[in-house]
Design a protein around this motif. Sequence first.
Motif, PDB file in Angstrom:
ATOM      1  N   THR A 184       0.850  -1.228  -0.079  1.00 38.62           N
ATOM      2  CA  THR A 184      -0.080  -0.013   0.062  1.00 38.62           C
ATOM      3  C   THR A 184       0.491   1.197   0.105  1.00 38.62           C
ATOM      4  O   THR A 184       0.513   2.678  -0.183  1.00 38.62           O
ATOM      5  N   ALA A 185       1.792   1.332   0.558  1.00 35.87           N
ATOM      6  CA  ALA A 185       3.085   2.045   0.812  1.00 35.87           C
ATOM      7  C   ALA A 185       3.354   2.596  -0.436  1.00 35.87           C
ATOM      8  O   ALA A 185       3.584   3.930  -1.037  1.00 35.87           O
ATOM      9  N   LYS A 435       3.003   9.113   4.284  1.00 35.17           N
ATOM     10  CA  LYS A 435       2.575   9.126   2.064  1.00 35.17           C
ATOM     11  C   LYS A 435       2.601   8.322   2.278  1.00 35.17           C
ATOM     12  O   LYS A 435       3.218   7.025   2.019  1.00 35.17           O
ATOM     13  N   ASP A 436       1.229   7.348   1.283  1.00 33.74           N
ATOM     14  CA  ASP A 436       0.410   7.188   1.196  1.00 33.74           C
ATOM     15  C   ASP A 436      -0.905   6.921   0.598  1.00 33.74           C
ATOM     16  O   ASP A 436      -1.269   7.878   0.833  1.00 33.74           O
ATOM     17  N   ILE A 437      -1.123   6.178  -0.341  1.00 33.18           N
ATOM     18  CA  ILE A 437      -2.503   6.214  -0.715  1.00 33.18           C
ATOM     19  C   ILE A 437      -4.120   5.500   0.076  1.00 33.18           C
ATOM     20  O   ILE A 437      -4.913   6.754   0.331  1.00 33.18           O
ATOM     21  N   VAL A 438      -3.741   5.110   1.531  1.00 31.39           N
ATOM     22  CA  VAL A 438      -4.506   5.274   2.551  1.00 31.39           C
ATOM     23  C   VAL A 438      -4.207   5.980   2.994  1.00 31.39           C
ATOM     24  O   VAL A 438      -3.372   6.788   3.252  1.00 31.39           O
ATOM     25  N   ILE A 439      -5.270   6.480   4.095  1.00 29.51           N
ATOM     26  CA  ILE A 439      -5.367   7.453   4.656  1.00 29.51           C
ATOM     27  C   ILE A 439      -5.250   7.299   6.271  1.00 29.51           C
ATOM     28  O   ILE A 439      -5.444   7.360   7.338  1.00 29.51           O
ATOM     29  N   ARG A 440      -3.415   6.900   6.651  1.00 31.45           N
ATOM     30  CA  ARG A 440      -2.675   6.741   7.671  1.00 31.45           C
ATOM     31  C   ARG A 440      -2.480   7.408   8.675  1.00 31.45           C
ATOM     32  O   ARG A 440      -1.015   8.436   8.267  1.00 31.45           O
ATOM     33  N   PRO A 441      -2.044   7.421   9.559  1.00 33.19           N
ATOM     34  CA  PRO A 441      -2.102   7.915  10.791  1.00 33.19           C
ATOM     35  C   PRO A 441      -0.281   7.775  10.942  1.00 33.19           C
ATOM     36  O   PRO A 441       0.224   6.653  11.150  1.00 33.19           O
ATOM     37  N   ARG A 442       0.689   8.884  11.571  1.00 31.80           N
ATOM     38  CA  ARG A 442       2.478   8.822  11.751  1.00 31.80           C
ATOM     39  C   ARG A 442       2.406   9.249  12.883  1.00 31.80           C
ATOM     40  O   ARG A 442       1.849  10.574  12.898  1.00 31.80           O
TER      41      ARG A 442
END
Length: 463
Positions: A184-185, A435-442
């Motif tokens: 996904t990344a 920085k991904d197509i999915v809205i992921r928290p970092r």
Amino acid sequence: MSHTPVAAQSHPARSVPPVLPGALPVVGHALRLLNNPAKFLTLAPAHGPLSRLRLGPLTATLVSDPNLTRQVLLDDALFDKGGPLYDRIRDVMGNGLLSCPHTDHRPQRRLLQPAFHKDRLPAHLDLMAREITDGVARWQGRQVVDMAAQAQALTARAIVATLFDGTLDAATVETMVEDMGAITAGINTHALLPAAYTRLPLPAHRRYSRAQRHLRSTLGRIIAEHRSRTTDHGDFLTLLTQAGTERPALSDREISDQVITFFIAGMETTGNALAWAAHHLAQDAALQRQVHAEAAALPPGLLSHTSLPHLELTGHVVTESLRHYPPVWFLTRTVTRDTELGGHPLRRGDTVVISAHLVQHLPSAHPRPETFDPGRWTSPQTEQPVPGSFIPFGLGARKCIGDSLGVGELTLALAALTRRWHLEPASTAPVRFAKDIVIRPRNLHLRLRAHPGTPHTTPRPAD
């Protein structure tokens, strides 16, 4: 909740939408969309309901209007799944339900619908709740956790149990989750940047390719084991591997495509939404106390589908999490014949970009869109959202087949988490988007504190 009506737009016939500012040579708007998609998408509506963006050599039409977004989603024959994003998704998922073209979608949906029949949902939800509750019980008090990673681990356990009848060992699940993360990344970069760049022998590109090969190999072994079974355990993979009079025999590749599709969708969508919900509860002590009280009022023991009617506020937190953070930043569609959209001409083969994040953050549809407010969904204040302005699972014939399962799982997962643990921010560092197509928290690190008097649930031994 009251909404300001979305103003009707008038368009000169046959006019061309404006090109968004900030395009760079060669890459166009791709770097802006990669580096800060939230800002880029939020600014787009100021340029009109339709605008044009450049992704490398490709010029695409970006939709910033809920009604036009709804039109695109409902006419899946005219606006078929395609474009640079789905080209890359098909590299990973093959011709699965999420990525297949219109011509293949109806037969696939009919094949898979029995797995999501309303009569099966209670058993699926109970199994997911058990897996997540077991996972939460293994955490330690005062422990600082990477909530994004932990939420994905919880939802991975749940989706594995549903897909594979809970038969996979922990090491296999862990490697599959790692492979999915690398995949996904890489999708975003491969979809937005020129092919010449993505062919460079960079470490991230090698990880992307290696993860795809490894995941397919793992699934090939699992599928072969399931084909040897003679009984139906009610899991997803058994449905696919055991053909019958109404179930056409599928090849290993076709089965693998569907399994990858649902593994990514089940793990990513629910895991990220759960992490974002936990983030906001940790920031809002009063809201967290209310959600905990709702879960703590349930009878002791494992949560189940019968708990859902008693988790109203928890459900509103889930809905607001899906509004604020839908699964992906954007989707692409390919126009299958010459047409018009909002008065603007589109030609066969043109690419259209739609974004749930964009329309779900329009002030005209959701007042104070940047405020995380579960109260906006509380009856009787709630009105129906502006059509096309709340689409975390899509719309129409291609609306996510597992939307009810996903919302139920998320609600039970958040209840399991808050019933046992109080969440506190472990750092003052800002939580950012990966920085991904999915809205992921970092950088989402939370400290766990056990609630006094929490009913003790002994987790099952790890595999």
